[in-house]
Design a protein around this motif. Structure first.
Motif, short mmCIF file in Angstrom:
data_model
loop_
_atom_site.label_atom_id
_atom_site.label_comp_id
_atom_site.label_asym_id
_atom_site.label_seq_id
_atom_site.Cartn_x
_atom_site.Cartn_y
_atom_site.Cartn_z
N SER A 43 42.01 -12.75 -44.80
CA SER A 43 42.84 -13.10 -43.65
C SER A 43 42.29 -14.38 -43.03
CB SER A 43 42.83 -11.96 -42.63
OG SER A 43 41.51 -11.70 -42.19
N TRP A 44 43.01 -14.91 -42.07
CA TRP A 44 42.54 -16.11 -41.38
C TRP A 44 43.07 -16.12 -39.96
CZ3 TRP A 44 45.01 -20.56 -39.35
CH2 TRP A 44 44.15 -21.59 -38.97
N VAL A 45 42.18 -16.33 -39.02
CA VAL A 45 42.55 -16.40 -37.61
C VAL A 45 41.85 -17.61 -36.99
CG1 VAL A 45 42.51 -15.26 -35.37
CG2 VAL A 45 42.84 -13.90 -37.44
N HIS A 46 42.59 -18.40 -36.26
CA HIS A 46 42.01 -19.52 -35.52
C HIS A 46 42.16 -19.27 -34.03
CE1 HIS A 46 40.99 -23.42 -34.01
NE2 HIS A 46 42.19 -23.59 -33.49
N GLY B 66 46.35 -21.50 -31.13
CA GLY B 66 45.83 -20.47 -32.04
C GLY B 66 46.79 -20.24 -33.20
N ALA B 67 46.28 -19.67 -34.27
CA ALA B 67 47.12 -19.37 -35.44
C ALA B 67 46.45 -18.26 -36.24
CB ALA B 67 47.31 -20.61 -36.31
N GLN B 68 47.28 -17.49 -36.94
CA GLN B 68 46.74 -16.46 -37.81
C GLN B 68 47.64 -16.30 -39.03
OE1 GLN B 68 46.96 -13.09 -35.05
NE2 GLN B 68 48.50 -12.15 -36.40
N VAL B 69 47.04 -15.85 -40.12
CA VAL B 69 47.76 -15.65 -41.38
C VAL B 69 47.64 -14.18 -41.75
CG1 VAL B 69 47.87 -16.24 -43.82
CG2 VAL B 69 47.33 -18.00 -42.13
N ASP B 70 48.79 -13.53 -42.00
CA ASP B 70 48.79 -12.10 -42.32
C ASP B 70 47.95 -11.80 -43.55
OD1 ASP B 70 50.56 -11.79 -40.23
OD2 ASP B 70 52.35 -11.80 -41.49
N LEU B 71 48.18 -12.59 -44.59
CA LEU B 71 47.49 -12.39 -45.86
C LEU B 71 47.34 -13.74 -46.54
CD1 LEU B 71 46.39 -10.64 -48.22
CD2 LEU B 71 48.76 -10.34 -48.97
N LEU B 72 46.17 -14.01 -47.06
CA LEU B 72 45.88 -15.29 -47.70
C LEU B 72 45.31 -15.03 -49.09
CD1 LEU B 72 44.10 -18.30 -46.02
CD2 LEU B 72 43.31 -17.47 -48.23
N LEU B 73 45.88 -15.70 -50.09
CA LEU B 73 45.34 -15.63 -51.45
C LEU B 73 44.67 -16.96 -51.77
CD1 LEU B 73 48.19 -13.86 -53.49
CD2 LEU B 73 46.17 -12.84 -52.43
N ASP B 74 43.36 -16.93 -51.87
CA ASP B 74 42.58 -18.13 -52.21
C ASP B 74 42.38 -18.13 -53.72
OD1 ASP B 74 41.02 -20.37 -52.14
OD2 ASP B 74 39.25 -19.37 -51.32
N VAL C 258 47.79 -26.47 -38.60
CA VAL C 258 46.52 -26.02 -38.02
C VAL C 258 45.59 -25.51 -39.12
CG1 VAL C 258 45.45 -24.29 -36.52
CG2 VAL C 258 47.50 -25.51 -35.75
N PHE C 259 46.14 -24.74 -40.04
CA PHE C 259 45.31 -24.21 -41.13
C PHE C 259 44.68 -25.35 -41.93
CE2 PHE C 259 44.83 -23.02 -45.60
CZ PHE C 259 43.96 -21.94 -45.48
N GLN C 260 45.47 -26.33 -42.32
CA GLN C 260 44.95 -27.43 -43.14
C GLN C 260 43.93 -28.27 -42.38
OE1 GLN C 260 48.85 -29.07 -44.14
NE2 GLN C 260 48.58 -28.47 -46.28
#
Length: 476
Positions: free
Chosen positions: A377-380, A389-397, A431-433
């Protein structure tokens, strides 16, 4: 009823059957997940002795049950043993009379109830394995228990006694969505996948709970009957469930309750501050994770100490939000809440938790089944540099220099990206990038229950779109 799913477990059981040595299997898993049925069904032709522990039974009562079961198997009159040492001597004498070279299974179910304090059961079993069973390649000893903490502490992690005797261990998890679908079909229950997801978000894949589903009833009706009717199976299941699995279950319940307050999860440090019961936090967390009640998730770009803990058990989440403190509402109360804004908001979170359990299915649908990935996951949190702020439910790296940022949406119809939501998505990706400084490809991906509405925003922003139907794929 024949076995449904359980392909990995059946493969392991078949390995034991083909082994040319004596085998000792320790099987554990949460209450009502189908452990006993799996062993009885798969080994029904090889079963030569079976004993089930009596909850809170006295030593004399357990030995009386042993005496009765051995009498049924051997058809020979014996005195009732006065100790487990004597009991296993009698069992050993019976096993020596068995003819043939095929495998034979001895099944001891609910082991924690048999091995009560001062019963001397475990030393007697250890001696029985060493002196009788381990010397005869025909035998498979299966011990089984729902009390995860006991099985881990007394058998799996115990550095003495049975720890070095066990040749195979197996944790039986609840059904996947594919297995649940097969199970419901076998019981003539025909539901849309939307309704099946609704059931899964409230009951998980626990076979005994899924038996509450009746042909001709909707998911809402099934949930209402099993959870809100005065005599419903799941109305009072919560406390019984934890008490049956864990010693000092108040510790485990406190952690689950705290995590349930935080849908995005908590780090170990934050959980420590909220943990008031005291002592053994590491052990309690491990027991909860082993039993499938919580799960751990890496945070993208963070260290291992920033690992997130979340509630993974669907029933526990549903109970704490919808059943607890609403038990007097009675039959029909859930039907009134179904499809309310509160339900829609909660179900989105519940689907996210369910999705994390089906990563192989998602990877296959995205065409990256063979690519090494880490799901996280990812949360800023807002700061001076990036105040949004920002968040990602599910992240595949992914190892192929790419990242899927996955949005998960549960709705009765196609999900529509509006102008305002499109602006949120653009900002989230930006924001993520910028915050992570990633040089990888970033693909915005949607998982929806009914698909995406085709419009200009979807065309502009969404790189991949799949539906929750992919979660029902069977991965062998």
């Amino acid at each position: 009823m024949s076995l449904i799913g359980r392909h990995a477990e059946i493969k392991e059981l078949n390995r034991l059957l083909s082994s040319k040595e004596a085998e000792f299997l320790a099987l554990y898993g949460r209450r009502r997940v189908g452990k006993t049925f799996l062993i009885r069904e798969h080994f029904k032709k090889q079963m030569c002795f079976e004993l089930t522990g009596l909850k809170d039974g006295l030593l004399k009562e357990q030995l009386t049950n042993f005496h009765h079961e051995l009498g049924l198997r051997s058809r020979k009159q014996r005195d009732c043993p006065d100790s487990w040492q004597a009991a296993f001597q009698q069992l050993g004498s019976h096993l020596q009379t068995l003819r043939g070279s095929g495998k034979r299974v001895i099944f001891l179910d609910e082991l924690p109830w048999l091995a009560s304090a001062r019963s001397r059961f475990l030393p007697a079993l250890d001696y029985f394995w060493n002196t009788v069973l381990s010397r005869d390649p025909r035998f498979i000893l299966v011990i089984c228990g729902s009390a995860a903490s006991w099985m881990i502490a007394k058998v799996i992690d115990n550095k003495g006694g049975l720890h070095n005797r066990v040749t195979a261990r197996m944790k039986l998890d609840p059904f996947s969505l594919a297995e649940s679908e097969q199970f419901l079909k076998s019981r003539k229950v025909k539901l849309t996948r939307y309704d099946q997801l609704t059931l899964a978000m409230t009951m998980g894949g626990v076979p005994h709970y899924l038996k509450e589903a009746q042909p001709g009833k909707s998911a809402a009706q099934i949930i209402d009957r099993s959870c809100f009717r005065k005599t419903g199976l799941l109305q009072q299941e919560f406390d019984r469930l934890y008490a049956s699995l864990f010693e000092r279950s108040d510790r485990h319940i406190e952690i689950v309750r705290e995590l349930a307050k935080h849908p995005q999860g908590l780090t170990r440090s934050k959980l420590t501050k909220a943990y008031t019961t005291g002592g053994r936090l590491t052990q309690t967390l491990r027991e909860l994770e082993e039993a499938g009640f919580i799960s751990t998730h890496a945070q993208f770009g963070k260290k291992s100490k920033d690992t997130i803990y979340r509630v993974a058990d669907e029933y526990s989440l549903f109970y704490m939000k919808w059943i607890e403190r609403k038990q007097k509402a009675g039959t029909g109360s859930f039907l009134k809440k179904f499809n309310t804004p509160a339900w829609r908001a909660w179900s989105g979170y519940a689907l996210e938790a369910l999705t994390h359990k089906h990563i192989p299915q998602i990877k296959a649908a995205l065409g990256i089944a063979q690519v090494d990935t880490e799901h996280c996951s990812w949360v800023h949190r807002p700061n001076k540099t990036w105040p949004t702020g920002a968040q990602v439910d599910l992240l595949l790296d992914r190892a192929d220099h790419s990242i899927n940022l996955i949005e998960i949406k549960f709705s009765q119809g196609p999900f529509t990206i509006t102008k305002s939501y499109a602006a949120e998505l653009r900002l989230k990706v930006e924001v993520f990038q910028q915050v992570t400084k990633t040089k990888k490809n970033v693909f915005l991906t949607f998982i929806t229950s009914q698909g995406l509405t085709e419009n200009a925003y979807a065309t502009e922003l969404v790189n991949e779109s799949i539906t929750t139907d992919v979660l029902f794929s069977e991965i062998l």
